[in-house]
Design a protein around this motif. Structure first.
Motif, short mmCIF file in Angstrom:
data_model
loop_
_atom_site.label_atom_id
_atom_site.label_comp_id
_atom_site.label_asym_id
_atom_site.label_seq_id
_atom_site.Cartn_x
_atom_site.Cartn_y
_atom_site.Cartn_z
N THR A 25 34.55 59.97 55.19
CA THR A 25 34.29 61.37 54.84
C THR A 25 35.40 62.28 55.33
OG1 THR A 25 32.93 61.72 56.81
CG2 THR A 25 31.79 61.09 54.79
N ILE A 26 35.99 61.97 56.48
CA ILE A 26 37.12 62.76 56.97
C ILE A 26 38.31 62.58 56.04
CG2 ILE A 26 38.82 62.95 58.81
CD1 ILE A 26 36.57 62.42 60.78
N GLN A 30 35.76 66.14 53.48
CA GLN A 30 34.44 66.75 53.46
C GLN A 30 34.30 67.89 54.44
OE1 GLN A 30 31.67 65.86 51.56
NE2 GLN A 30 33.14 64.70 50.38
N TYR A 31 35.12 67.93 55.49
CA TYR A 31 34.98 68.94 56.54
C TYR A 31 36.15 69.91 56.57
CZ TYR A 31 31.85 65.23 57.96
OH TYR A 31 30.89 64.26 57.97
N ASP A 32 36.91 70.00 55.50
CA ASP A 32 38.12 70.82 55.52
C ASP A 32 37.81 72.31 55.56
OD1 ASP A 32 39.75 68.66 55.53
OD2 ASP A 32 40.32 68.80 53.43
N ASP A 33 36.88 72.79 54.77
CA ASP A 33 36.63 74.22 54.69
C ASP A 33 35.13 74.50 54.61
OD1 ASP A 33 37.02 76.92 54.45
OD2 ASP A 33 37.50 76.84 52.31
N PRO A 34 34.38 74.34 55.69
CA PRO A 34 32.94 74.57 55.61
C PRO A 34 32.61 76.05 55.43
CG PRO A 34 33.57 74.04 57.85
CD PRO A 34 34.78 73.85 56.98
N GLU A 35 33.42 76.98 55.95
CA GLU A 35 33.14 78.41 55.78
C GLU A 35 33.34 78.84 54.34
OE1 GLU A 35 31.98 80.66 57.98
OE2 GLU A 35 31.70 79.00 59.38
N SER A 37 33.19 77.04 51.58
CA SER A 37 32.18 76.47 50.68
C SER A 37 30.88 77.25 50.76
CB SER A 37 31.91 75.02 51.06
OG SER A 37 33.06 74.25 50.88
N ARG A 38 30.57 77.78 51.91
CA ARG A 38 29.34 78.53 52.08
C ARG A 38 29.45 79.93 51.45
NH1 ARG A 38 27.57 80.08 57.94
NH2 ARG A 38 29.32 78.71 58.19
#
Length: 52
Positions: A25-26, A30-35, A37-38
């Motif tokens: 997932t890394i 998957q964790y590049d831009d969580p802000e 995407s929200r």
């Protein structure tokens, strides 16, 4: 006590499987831009339609 000979390799294998899934997932980002995407569905800057 003989069951430990079976359970220890199974538990280590499941742990390695989980670690492999996490690393995958890394690598896929998957964790590049969580802000972003929200907030993207609520912000007009990311609208697909061109502004007139």
């Amino acid at each position: 006590m003989n069951v430990l000979v079976f359970l220890i390799p199974v538990s280590v294998g499941l742990g390695l499987l989980g670690l492999g899934a996490f690393v995958w997932t890394i690598a896929k980002g998957q964790y590049d831009d969580p802000e972003g995407s929200r907030q993207r569905p609520l912000d007009d800057r990311f609208d697909d339609a061109p502004k007139p």
